[in-house]
Design a protein around this motif. Structure first.
Motif, mmCIF file in Angstrom:
data_model
loop_
_atom_site.group_PDB
_atom_site.id
_atom_site.type_symbol
_atom_site.label_atom_id
_atom_site.label_comp_id
_atom_site.label_asym_id
_atom_site.label_seq_id
_atom_site.Cartn_x
_atom_site.Cartn_y
_atom_site.Cartn_z
ATOM 1 N N ASP A 133 4.039 -27.359 1.816
ATOM 2 C CA ASP A 133 4.257 -28.570 1.021
ATOM 3 C C ASP A 133 5.243 -29.457 1.773
ATOM 4 O O ASP A 133 6.425 -29.152 1.861
ATOM 5 N N GLU A 190 0.818 -19.117 -13.854
ATOM 6 C CA GLU A 190 0.321 -19.232 -12.491
ATOM 7 C C GLU A 190 -1.185 -19.471 -12.486
ATOM 8 O O GLU A 190 -1.961 -18.690 -13.032
ATOM 9 N N LYS A 191 -1.600 -20.566 -11.869
ATOM 10 C CA LYS A 191 -2.996 -20.898 -11.610
ATOM 11 C C LYS A 191 -3.927 -20.739 -12.820
ATOM 12 O O LYS A 191 -4.918 -20.015 -12.765
ATOM 13 N N VAL A 203 3.978 -27.024 -10.270
ATOM 14 C CA VAL A 203 5.097 -26.670 -9.399
ATOM 15 C C VAL A 203 4.674 -26.901 -7.946
ATOM 16 O O VAL A 203 3.627 -26.451 -7.507
#
Ligand code: G1P
Length: 292
Positions: A133, A190-191, A203
């Protein structure tokens, strides 16, 4: 809040960039003339970080070499009077004792990678940066986060809105109070599939975490994809400590993805004084061709 230490999980395989990443760590892929990992390290340094902890894996030796002196090269540059190249090279090297490496011996997930750094971090707030990122910002993203953590006295994750169809790529927030800048985190998943995602606030790979997260990671409970997830351990801290998402100022590029990587190359190229004009002219000319 003082954030003196940052963890860089760099053990990932980089299968999305094969064959480029067969013999080269994905974190060493360059945007313009700097490897991704150097952008992350510079961002951390600009936020006041003094200790850089890399969680590496097999085949990642190039990262260690990158943050070390190369006497032959430095000698050569100095004998040829290449002052600016030499300065740039030396500026990228942290001081002696500022870098530590530990190895994630098994690919058990991001949470496990961060847990591998527990003894090096010890009992203090710390940052985690994912080099994939990449964030182009006037004020480095991690600096914005340290300021937010100082204000909120707790954990802070960098967040941005994504389209609902992409929630299964990210850790997603269940949002409490939200002033458009700081969002209180009420839950984290998460996901999640788009249909069940609690929001579209995602996030991004920047975290400021309190050391208690290691207690939760140490339980080694597998989550999404059978991996030990940082998101799950963070979720367990909600309610016991302040936890906020910061909508940072800046543009984020997902350099773990080919399109994102190309976009970053263009954006970072255009941000450079020595390249803006030439690259800009080229982009204008091919855009005309595309429109034909
Ligand atoms: C990781 C995290 C995820 C986060 C993402 C940001 O996922 O597990 O919560 O949203 O980084 O880039 P990965 O991209 O490693 O699958």
């Amino acid at each position: 809040m003082r954030v003196r230490k940052a963890v860089f999980p760099v053990g990932g395989l980089g299968t999305r960039f094969l064959p480029a990443t067969k013999a080269l760590p994905k974190e060493m892929l360059p945007i313009v003339d700097k490897p991704l990992i150097q952008y992350a390290v510079e961002e951390a340094a600009a936020a006041g970080v003094e200790e850089f902890i890399f969680v590496t894996g097999r085949g990642k030796a190039a990262i260690e070499d990158h943050f070390d002196h190369s006497y032959e090269l430095e000698d050569l540059l100095s004998s040829r009077d290449k002052r600016s190249e030499l300065d740039a090279l030396r500026a990228a090297i942290p001081d002696a004792g500022q870098v530590a490496y530990t190895r994630q011996q098994e690919p058990l997930g991001l949470g496990h990678a961060v847990w591998c750094a527990r003894n090096l971090v010890g009992d203090e707030p710390f940052a985690v940066l994912l080099a994939d990122d990449l964030i182009l910002a006037d004020t480095p993203c991690l600096k914005q986060m340290v300021d937010a953590a100082t204000e909120t006295k707790g954990n802070v994750v960098a967040v941005m809105d994504v389209s609902r169809e992409h929630t299964a790529r990210y850790g997603i927030l269940d949002v409490g109070r939200d002033d458009g800048h700081l969002a209180e985190v009420r839950g984290l998943v998460e996901k999640p599939d788009p249909a069940v995602a609690p929001s579209t606030l995602s996030v991004i790979g920047r975290y400021i975490l309190m050391p208690e997260v290691f207690d939760h990671l140490g339980k080694m409970e597998p989550g999404a994809g059978g991996e030990i997830q940082l998101t799950d351990a963070m979720a367990k801290m909600i309610g016991t400590q302040p936890f906020h998402g910061l909508r940072f100022e800046g543009e984020r590029f997902d350099c773990g993805d080919k399109l994102g990587f190309l976009q970053a190359t263009v954006a970072f190229g255009l941000a450079r004084d020595d390249l803006r004009e030439g690259l800009g002219d080229f982009l204008l000319s091919i855009t005309k061709d595309l429109q034909k």
